[in-house]
Design a protein around this motif. Structure first.
Motif, PDB file in Angstrom:
ATOM      1  N   GLU A 132       0.867  -1.107   0.102  1.00 38.14           N
ATOM      2  CA  GLU A 132       0.118   0.111  -0.232  1.00 38.14           C
ATOM      3  C   GLU A 132       0.913   1.127  -0.083  1.00 38.14           C
ATOM      4  OE1 GLU A 132      -1.432   2.669   2.090  1.00 38.14           O
ATOM      5  OE2 GLU A 132       0.494   2.845   3.031  1.00 38.14           O
ATOM      6  N   MET A 133       0.285   2.236  -0.824  1.00 41.27           N
ATOM      7  CA  MET A 133       1.491   3.233  -0.364  1.00 41.27           C
ATOM      8  C   MET A 133       0.573   4.575  -0.008  1.00 41.27           C
ATOM      9  SD  MET A 133       4.516   3.328  -3.339  1.00 41.27           S
ATOM     10  CE  MET A 133       5.332   4.602  -2.375  1.00 41.27           C
ATOM     11  N   THR A 134      -0.946   4.585   0.301  1.00 38.39           N
ATOM     12  CA  THR A 134      -1.599   5.859   0.815  1.00 38.39           C
ATOM     13  C   THR A 134      -0.906   6.500   1.768  1.00 38.39           C
ATOM     14  OG1 THR A 134      -3.457   4.864  -0.429  1.00 38.39           O
ATOM     15  CG2 THR A 134      -3.843   6.882   0.986  1.00 38.39           C
ATOM     16  N   MET A 135      -0.763   5.523   2.825  1.00 39.14           N
ATOM     17  CA  MET A 135      -0.324   6.172   4.194  1.00 39.14           C
ATOM     18  C   MET A 135       1.251   6.140   3.782  1.00 39.14           C
ATOM     19  SD  MET A 135      -1.641   6.122   7.055  1.00 39.14           S
ATOM     20  CE  MET A 135      -3.394   5.717   7.557  1.00 39.14           C
ATOM     21  N   LEU A 136       1.904   5.395   2.996  1.00 38.97           N
ATOM     22  CA  LEU A 136       3.472   5.538   2.964  1.00 38.97           C
ATOM     23  C   LEU A 136       3.483   6.955   2.107  1.00 38.97           C
ATOM     24  CD1 LEU A 136       6.093   4.549   3.511  1.00 38.97           C
ATOM     25  CD2 LEU A 136       5.885   3.128   1.062  1.00 38.97           C
ATOM     26  N   THR A 137       2.858   7.387   1.165  1.00 41.55           N
ATOM     27  CA  THR A 137       2.981   8.386   0.249  1.00 41.55           C
ATOM     28  C   THR A 137       2.832   9.996   1.408  1.00 41.55           C
ATOM     29  OG1 THR A 137       2.179   7.786  -1.747  1.00 41.55           O
ATOM     30  CG2 THR A 137       2.018  10.031  -1.291  1.00 41.55           C
ATOM     31  N   ALA A 138       1.847   9.499   2.238  1.00 39.51           N
ATOM     32  CA  ALA A 138       1.874  10.851   3.262  1.00 39.51           C
ATOM     33  C   ALA A 138       3.081  10.853   4.058  1.00 39.51           C
ATOM     34  CB  ALA A 138       0.622  10.340   4.012  1.00 39.51           C
ATOM     35  N   LEU A 139       3.454  10.147   4.440  1.00 38.84           N
ATOM     36  CA  LEU A 139       4.750   9.981   5.126  1.00 38.84           C
ATOM     37  C   LEU A 139       6.163  10.558   4.313  1.00 38.84           C
ATOM     38  CD1 LEU A 139       3.217   8.195   7.229  1.00 38.84           C
ATOM     39  CD2 LEU A 139       5.545   7.263   7.916  1.00 38.84           C
ATOM     40  N   ARG A 140       5.900   9.986   3.123  1.00 37.71           N
ATOM     41  CA  ARG A 140       7.403  10.320   2.233  1.00 37.71           C
ATOM     42  C   ARG A 140       7.116  11.862   1.672  1.00 37.71           C
ATOM     43  NH1 ARG A 140       5.551  12.593  -2.557  1.00 37.71           N
ATOM     44  NH2 ARG A 140       5.369  10.960  -4.234  1.00 37.71           N
ATOM     45  N   THR A 141       5.804  12.133   1.648  1.00 38.48           N
ATOM     46  CA  THR A 141       5.678  13.682   0.960  1.00 38.48           C
ATOM     47  C   THR A 141       6.129  14.363   2.244  1.00 38.48           C
ATOM     48  OG1 THR A 141       3.847  12.991  -0.192  1.00 38.48           O
ATOM     49  CG2 THR A 141       3.916  15.580   0.210  1.00 38.48           C
ATOM     50  N   ALA A 142       5.706  14.365   3.524  1.00 40.35           N
ATOM     51  CA  ALA A 142       6.309  15.257   4.664  1.00 40.35           C
ATOM     52  C   ALA A 142       7.643  14.904   4.843  1.00 40.35           C
ATOM     53  CB  ALA A 142       5.435  14.665   5.617  1.00 40.35           C
TER      54      ALA A 142
END
Lengths: 348, 348
Positions: free
Chosen positions: A112-122
């Motif tokens: 999954e990358m919905t959560m992971l994208t939120a973290l990597r963007t931040a």
């Protein structure tokens, strides 16, 4: 029936496993770890295959594939952007991603990358702010208090050293949600009722609003000297947040110019307006902030290498944990030429 | 912990489930069904977003993403091609694919596609042979007896009406494997020791060999008039099977010219050598076979729309079956703006 071989099984990290992994590592720790992976990959920028994302546009939104490779590992992310989804109770952005071994082409991680994208963007925002923000920056204005706002705040705290956030959103309920979520994190939180109020005393201005229209969240007279603008929400054609006058007064840093000129806030400027690639600053090949008075602007649209770094991080962290399960994704017959025999033998 | 919502769960078809689904439907039935879906999509060719595949090349092989959309549904396939894999006991080609709803960007199916690609490739070949082969074609020469050979044979039987296959491979063990796998299918099988012997009396000549070098499997003097050549294995730059003299004597049909001119057997011909797009024949917009003496050549390299059709077929067939399981792939918080709250609540 024959059990699938090891090679046929791809580690899969579900949303639930990702959330468990994040709590296991700790949100702040994970943001720092992601920032380190992203910075390391930015420093070896020239080794990557870079291509603008492959987008399929429709009236309602966009579906994109974002591939990249460093020659040893290949990664891609599937991500959609559908601003109208929120009204139907759906996420504007959902994502998943994959890493594969370049030598064999076999996938080695699906997640999954919905959560992971939120973290990597931040983590990307804060890693860049660490390099570009005025020294001693302690306060961030967080304009736009949607799904990304808490992650931005925590990343700026754990990576760039801020201690205060000043929140503003056109919807007070979003601000209340963000403030409630940030309680107990150690950040001092001030709720503001205008964008002007939010930026008072802030050295870092983060804009992350969801409008798909050309909007001006930061107007020229709002922004003084000596700040770092972290412009997240100007991230697709027709969607901008920062007044062009501010962009012209500041020095602009971007991920990948061919993509940012189409999608970022700088779509409002001339095609040859000077920008600096962030990787060059991190690698010591270009100056970053050169004076206390300077306005630095990170016009961030997200880039495939950030996802690649995040995928590498997850692959490295899940080993030995229970936070994945093997997915029977690849047919792997004993004799590679005998796919049909594998099929036949499965019938019984 | 909160259970994932329905929207967060994507039906996933594993390799094992795919094999069970194939046996549940029956291989011949499924090949026919796939051919019908592919033909239907070819007939509405102009409605699709078409783009050459997005390839990441390395010394050892290639990793490709093949996206397409009909405006309502979006699909893509991940597929690798690594000829050296076989020597290490791995598949040359592995694949998986995804369908998504264009209106929301949410995935609606994730599935293995190694098995499915084998079936869709064969179904495409046979669907095209049904349109182009000489009337009453009963015998196929199958040159190259690797992983695709049984699927080609069964598809030509169930879709194009052949009753005999004549097998040849440089490796007799591959021929023995193919012959053994085809026992009991109703096909008359003849093992041959040369390619010349294999084509005796055949109206359909299928070449599907694995060499990554420019090879000539069919030489000019081997091929008489009144045959249909189904050229599968000339499918990447530098990989061809059919002598250019034969190509020049025949009429050439392709999937998508911009891709076939780079990857297909016609990479040996001038860039403007005339070709007919198969969809035009199927849609009644261009002639197919016009005489018994003609040589028709389907220079097939595989195209994203065939995968899209196969994904559609699987999505339609798994409903109400036990041949999938829901995958927790998408984060779907109750409040779309509260991704962080979803994460926080998962810690308990």
């Amino acid at each position: 029936m024959q059990e699938p071989s090891d090679k046929a099984l791809v580690p899969f990290v579900s949303v639930d496993h990702m959330m468990q992994l994040i709590h296991h590592i700790g949100v702040a720790n994970m943001l720092r770890g992601l920032a380190d992976y992203i910075e390391a990959d930015f420093k070896r920028w020239e080794r990557f295959d870079k291509t603008p994302r492959v987008a399929s546009h429709s009236a309602e939104g966009v579906i994109e594939l974002m591939p990249t490779s460093d020659g040893e590992t290949y990664g891609f992310k599937y991500v959609n952007g559908h601003p109208k989804n929120t009204a139907d109770g759906l996420q504007t952005v959902t994502a998943f991603g994959l890493l594969a071994d370049v030598e064999t082409g076999y996938p080695v991680l699906l997640t999954e990358m919905t959560m992971l994208t939120a973290l990597r963007t931040a983590a990307t925002s804060a890693m860049v702010a660490r390099a570009l923000a005025p020294k001693g920056a302690a306060t961030m204005a967080m304009i736009g208090n949607g799904a990304q706002s808490e992650f931005q705040s925590l990343a700026m705290q754990s990576i760039a050293g801020i201690t205060h956030v000043r929140l503003y959103d056109t919807d007070p309920a979003a601000t209340a949600k963000c403030a409630a979520n940030l309680a107990g994190t150690g950040l001092a939180v001030t709720r503001c009722t205008t964008a002007e109020e939010a930026i008072v005393g802030a050295q870092i201005l983060t804009t992350c609003t969801a409008d798909k229209a050309l909007a001006t969240i930061l107007t020229d007279n709002m922004v003084g000297s000596g700040v770092h603008i972290n412009a997240i929400g100007g991230d697709c054609p027709g969607k901008t947040e920062t007044a062009p006058e501010i962009l012209k007064r500041g020095d602009i840093f971007v991920e990948y110019p061919p993509q940012t000129r189409i999608e970022g806030d700088i779509q409002q400027l001339a095609d040859d307006h000077p920008v600096t690639e962030v990787w060059q600053v991190l690698a010591g090949q270009a100056p970053g902030r050169t004076s206390d008075k300077q306005i630095t602007i990170f016009d961030s649209v997200g880039f495939a290498i950030e996802d690649f770094s995040a995928l590498r991080y997850v692959r490295d962290r899940i080993t030995g944990t229970p936070f994945f399960h093997p997915l029977d994704l690849l047919a792997d017959p004993d004799d590679p030429r005998d796919l049909f025999g594998m099929l036949t033998r499965a019938n019984g």
